[in-house]
Design an enzyme around this catalytic site. Structure first.
Site, PDB file in Angstrom:
ATOM      1  N   TYR A  23     -23.629 -10.637 -44.719  1.00 37.78           N
ATOM      2  CA  TYR A  23     -22.657  -9.795 -44.015  1.00 37.78           C
ATOM      3  C   TYR A  23     -23.193  -8.384 -43.784  1.00 37.78           C
ATOM      4  CZ  TYR A  23     -18.518  -7.121 -42.834  1.00 37.78           C
ATOM      5  OH  TYR A  23     -17.629  -6.307 -42.192  1.00 37.78           O
TER       6      TYR A  23
ATOM      7  N   SER B  50       0.850  -1.186   0.000  1.00 40.28           N
ATOM      8  CA  SER B  50       0.000   0.000   0.000  1.00 40.28           C
ATOM      9  C   SER B  50       0.888   1.239   0.000  1.00 40.28           C
ATOM     10  CB  SER B  50      -0.891  -0.016   1.243  1.00 40.28           C
ATOM     11  OG  SER B  50      -1.274   1.301   1.591  1.00 40.28           O
TER      12      SER B  50
ATOM     13  N   ASN C 240      -1.235  -6.917  -0.133  1.00 46.13           N
ATOM     14  CA  ASN C 240      -2.566  -7.081  -0.732  1.00 46.13           C
ATOM     15  C   ASN C 240      -2.588  -8.116  -1.863  1.00 46.13           C
ATOM     16  OD1 ASN C 240      -3.650  -5.072   0.926  1.00 46.13           O
ATOM     17  ND2 ASN C 240      -3.020  -3.461  -0.499  1.00 46.13           N
TER      18      ASN C 240
ATOM     19  N   LYS D  43       0.824  -3.359   4.923  1.00 44.52           N
ATOM     20  CA  LYS D  43      -0.076  -4.093   4.036  1.00 44.52           C
ATOM     21  C   LYS D  43       0.615  -4.980   3.016  1.00 44.52           C
ATOM     22  CE  LYS D  43      -3.991  -3.036   3.168  1.00 44.52           C
ATOM     23  NZ  LYS D  43      -5.377  -3.301   3.375  1.00 44.52           N
TER      24      LYS D  43
HETATM   25  N1  ARG Z   1     -13.031  -5.287 -41.930  1.00 42.56           N
HETATM   26  C1  ARG Z   1     -14.206  -6.032 -42.212  1.00 42.56           C
HETATM   27  C2  ARG Z   1     -14.645  -6.808 -40.969  1.00 42.56           C
HETATM   28  O1  ARG Z   1     -13.884  -6.880 -40.052  1.00 42.56           O
HETATM   29  C3  ARG Z   1     -13.911  -6.988 -43.320  1.00 42.56           C
HETATM   30  C4  ARG Z   1     -15.060  -7.361 -44.171  1.00 42.56           C
HETATM   31  C5  ARG Z   1     -15.532  -6.216 -44.953  1.00 42.56           C
HETATM   32  N2  ARG Z   1     -16.442  -6.570 -45.943  1.00 42.56           N
HETATM   33  C6  ARG Z   1     -17.163  -5.661 -46.563  1.00 42.56           C
HETATM   34  N3  ARG Z   1     -17.942  -6.044 -47.472  1.00 42.56           N
HETATM   35  N4  ARG Z   1     -17.114  -4.407 -46.217  1.00 42.56           N
HETATM   36  O2  ARG Z   1     -15.744  -7.292 -40.875  1.00 42.56           O
END
Ligand code: ARG
Length: 462
Positions: A319, A279, A287, A285
């Protein structure tokens, strides 16, 4: 060209600097450089095998990628935020290095399958690394258990003294937890073991690619069977952070106990000076900061788990850029658990057990009260009646500041005629532990075969 990005063809204006900054992930996904290059090398070999690129182009791309790998590893590459992520950075480095052939690498591929591939490969590697660290910890627990098969201590429920156990028995409970964690990691590995490469943007490709070939080259069990799922699935990230959350929860419970055990009130164990801190104001002390930090970091990993679950919950297929948010949560969880496992293992390994204090603590608190009741059951009474008699005896002891084993036979007999001289043997602390011989119980006799199972387990897993 109005916009010089790899994808700039349909754009009229340059990207705003703030957009580049906000959009890019290179800051953190640069750690996927090895997986990205390995994936590209396999993809190149497949394109050549299928006659999509020529052997000369293939060699040129592969040599270029290998040179970039060396450059990255020797610190000779500066990544560019305007190239957004590790995938486009490496592609840009490649075309700068080898020219025209470099532009062919991205045939029959998208960053969507690329990022899923890189992340999966990274996850698979780290699941194995975490498993190794868990096995080292298991070995340390096992060795300490072997040294403490006779170290009697209080077992608790509600943090109230309950029944006598041994230190070996207690810490082997953690051995079991970490064993389950290892099996969870293995399950997660198995499910992460399908290769998304070739799923392309979401709908596969019209090129005649060989997904089984790249899957095999990259050490996957098989390719993913639906291209939409391949690019939109982040279950493997969630599962990994979930497995890590379990490990952190177990470490945190262990840390909580260690913090309690090394308090002056308990004094069951002593932490080595090299794994404790002092401490700035109170000179006396020492810890248990490490244990407290591990306990604290558990919260941070749970946060990451909630974070990724929430990111994914509303995403339409396939995606979406939201998914880029998976990486920092994943990387932070992996870094955290690895760091915690390493330091926890060292801290526990170097701690010492105060055997005499542990033993002494079992002498008060009536840990053998259940055994008094069990003794009378063996003489023919029903347990509910004997529980009551033992409870009354405990009350009598509290009134008279005595322990159960200190009572005269006459005093026992006042509560039940069935008490005989053999009661003292039946409730000696030593016997209370050593007579618990059933599978999984604390006696040395019961623990020995378990220790053998654990030894075999570690040998097999290593
Ligand atoms: N940097 C992007 C990620 O981490 C990669 C994929 C990007 N794909 C796209 N169609 N923008 O997800």
């Amino acid at each position: 060209m109005a916009n010089d990005k790899l994808w700039g063809g349909r754009f009229c204006a340059k990207t705003d600097e703030m957009t580049d900054d906000f959009n890019s992930s290179i800051r953190f996904d640069k750690r996927l450089y090895l997986e990205d290059i390995e994936g590209s090398l396999a993809h190149t070999r497949m394109l050549e095998k299928q006659g999509i690129i020529s052997p000369v182009e293939s060699k040129c791309i592969q040599d270029g990628l290998k040179k970039i790998l060396t450059d990255i590893e020797t610190g000779n590459v500066t990544f560019d935020v305007s190239c957004e992520d590790i995938h486009m950075n490496i592609e840009k480095l490649l075309t700068d290095l080898i020219g025209e052939a470099g532009k062919k690498l991205h045939s029959a591929r998208s960053r969507n399958d690329q990022v899923a591939l890189d992340t999966k490969m990274y996850v698979k590697k780290e699941l194995l690394n975490i498993k190794k660290l868990l096995l080292v910890l298991e070995e340390v627990i096992l060795n300490k258990a072997k040294e403490n098969l006779d170290t009697v201590m209080s077992g608790f429920t509600h943090l109230q003294k309950a029944q006598p156990i041994t230190f070996a028995h207690h810490i082997c409970a953690y051995f079991e937890m970490f064993k389950r964690d290892i099996s969870r990691l293995e399950d997660a590995y198995d499910r992460a073991d399908t290769c998304p490469l070739g799923a392309c943007a979401l709908a596969g490709t019209t090129y005649n690619i060989d997904r089984y070939y790249t899957s095999e080259l990259l050490g996957f069990k098989m390719p993913t069977l639906n291209t939409i799922d391949a690019v939109s699935d982040r279950d493997f990230v969630i599962e990994t952070i979930s497995c890590i959350s379990f490990i952190m929860m177990h470490l945190s419970r262990f840390c909580e106990e260690i913090i309690i055990w090394c308090s002056q009130e308990y004094n069951y164990i002593k932490l080595d000076d090299s794994y404790s801190t002092g401490s700035s104001i109170m000179p006396q002390k020492k810890n248990p900061d490490i244990a407290e930090l591990v306990r604290g970091k558990c919260g941070r990993v749970y946060g990451n788990l909630m974070g990724i679950l929430t990111v994914m919950k509303g995403l339409p297929l396939a995606y979406n850029k939201d998914m880029q948010e998976d990486k920092e949560l994943l990387f932070d969880s992996i870094d955290t658990v690895k760091m915690c496992l390493e330091i926890f293992t060292k801290m526990f390994q170097t701690s010492s057990v105060n055997k005499s204090v542990m033993l002494k603590s079992t002498k008060n608190g009536f840990l053998n009260a259940t055994d008094v009741a069990d003794y009378l059951v063996k003489k023919g009474l029903p347990f509910r009646d004997t529980h009551k008699i033992a409870g009354e005896l405990v009350f009598y002891c509290i009134q008279n500041s005595k322990n159960l084993e200190d009572l005269e036979l006459d005093e026992f007999k006042k509560y039940c005629e069935l008490f005989e001289n053999d009661i003292y043997d039946a409730i000696s602390l030593e016997n209370c532990v050593q007579n618990r011989k059933t599978t999984g119980a604390p006696s040395k006799e019961a623990m020995k075969p378990i220790i053998e199972i654990y030894e075999k387990y570690i040998k097999e897993k290593k």
